[in-house]
Design an enzyme around this catalytic site. Structure first.
Site: not given
Ligand code: CA
Ligand code: CA
Length: 436
Positions: A214, A253, A257, A309
């Site tokens: 991330d 990714d 997060d 997301r």
């Molecule tokens: Ca992640």
């Protein structure tokens, strides 16, 4: 609407005295930067304002104030638990080396090449029943470890990271793990690309390439405030990646997060742009330690052209108010409602382009209910109007979501503005707005 926007700009002008606009030396924080670096999260401003509160490095003594210019200086400054202020000057590239930029080949284990990996795990050779294993997969895992040691930087507790004018972190991950009381502001985060994506034929019907990094990860941490940053894939967008085994080679990714029992996080006035998996809140459906955690406030953020997301939520009470969503293809969904999620959507603005219908904004990931108030949806070039995304979803999909997430947010420093004016408020979001 115009008056509201001008009022907001005028308010900013009041906040920025004229002297602050004079040019400061490249890497010396001016008085205004020093003032911003000492700011704590305001009382009541989202979930991060409760519990122990969020002060970051506001209490740093003179020996714990750093101005960093490269990856090694940054890594050193972020370590340790003492209150500290880390100013980032200029662009720091995690793959910059003394002899020029490192390439993925430089980071690869001797036993790994992409060509050998593709040859070994081609579904025509390996099949699709099990994920890759064996020497080449093991060499890939070693390669990941080499990259991680270089590009993933751990942030200690009680830290404020503040980007000076134009500061950019490229090919890097800020890992806020078991690190309470952290503030991250005014940084452009770009392209935490994984050199060694993992092929998983068992992920979904057709398999997927999955990546590790991330741009910012929050794990096992409480009281984290992420404010006025811009997150993107930089000059390495997913649209330019190849396709292997019929699936997109996914080198990115999450953008931000928040997982692994993290709690009490405020995400304010950031811009997330041209990225796919933007913000995962809760990474596992296991009903265990995440229950009662993962409480996050999202306000005044811009989600511009992101695929999915924004956020995807499990377990958490997540307050999403006064955010701007600019939705374009390629697009999966915006707000994912996962297991035991309790998302409260209030007065958000959705600009739906490319003919994307309102029923696609929400997505069912084992959720049961969502509270939604005051959404405003624009399609095409008109002004738009009030639309219930919940009604649109329930009209097109089954099972329906219920209309009550079961809680009412109290931690708000701002009364939600009408959704129609939110795009004007969020003009002030992203990196490059806090400091002259
Ligand atoms: Ca992640
Ligand atoms: Ca239905």
């Amino acid at each position: 609407m115009r008056m509201r926007g001008m009022a907001a700009v005028a308010a900013l002008a009041v906040l920025l005295p004229a002297s602050a606009a004079t040019a400061a030396p490249d890497s010396a924080p001016g008085w205004w930067a020093q003032k911003v670096a000492r700011q704590a999260l305001a009382a009541g401003d989202g979930w991060a304002a409760t519990g122990a509160g969020t002060t970051g490095g506001a209490a740093a003594d003179a020996t714990h104030v750093f101005v960093v210019h490269d990856r090694d200086e940054l890594a050193a400054a972020l370590a340790g638990a003492e209150p500290k202020i880390v100013y980032v000057a200029g662009t720091i590239d995690g793959l910059a080396g003394p002899d020029g930029p490192l390439t993925c080949a430089d980071l690869a284990d001797p036993g790994y090449t992409l060509e050998s990996y593709l040859a070994a795990y081609d579904p025509a050779v390996w099949g699709r029943a099990t994920d890759p294993s064996g020497p080449i997969e093991q060499a890939r895992v070693r390669s990941v470890a080499t990259q991680r040691a270089r590009t993933e930087l751990r942030v200690g507790p009680n830290t404020t990271v503040l980007g000076l004018s134009g500061a950019t972190l490229r090919h890097l991950t800020l890992m806020i793990d078991t690190a309470p009381n952290v503030i991250v502001r005014n940084l452009a985060f770009e392209d935490a690309a994984d050199c060694f994506p993992r092929w998983r034929p068992t992920d979904g019907a057709e398999g997927n390439w999955n990546s590790e990094y991330d741009l910012v990860s929050v794990r096992r941490s409480t009281n984290v405030w992420v404010d006025h940053n811009t997150f993107s894939d930089g000059d390495n967008p997913d649209s330019t990646q190849p396709v292997y085994f019929g699936r997109p080679w996914q080198v990115h990714d999450g953008a931000l997060d928040i997982t692994h029992t993290s709690d009490l996080v405020t995400v304010s006035a950031n811009v997330f742009t041209h990225h796919d998996k933007t913000m995962l809140i809760g990474s596992s459906d296991t009903v265990g330690p995440d229950v009662g955690k993962l409480r996050v406030t999202l306000r005044h953020n811009v989600f511009d052209g992101v695929g999915q997301r924004a956020p995807r939520v499990r377990f958490g009470q997540v307050d999403v108010y006064n955010n701007t969503f600019r939705v374009r293809e390629p697009y999966d969904y915006s707000v994912g409602l996962g297991i035991q999620s309790a998302v409260y959507l209030e007065n958000n603005f959705f600009d739906l382009g490319d003919g994307i219908p309102a029923d696609r904004v929400l997505k069912d990931w084992k959720g049961t209910a969502v509270t939604e108030l005051g959404s405003w949806v624009r399609t095409g070039t008109g002004l738009g109007g009030p639309v219930s995304l919940l009604a649109a979803y329930n009209g097109a999909h089954d099972p329906d979501f219920g209309p009550d997430a079961g809680w009412t947010p109290e931690l708000r420093a701002y009364k939600p503005a009408p959704a129609a004016v939110v795009p004007l408020l969020t003009l002030l979001s992203g990196a490059g707005r806090l400091l002259p």
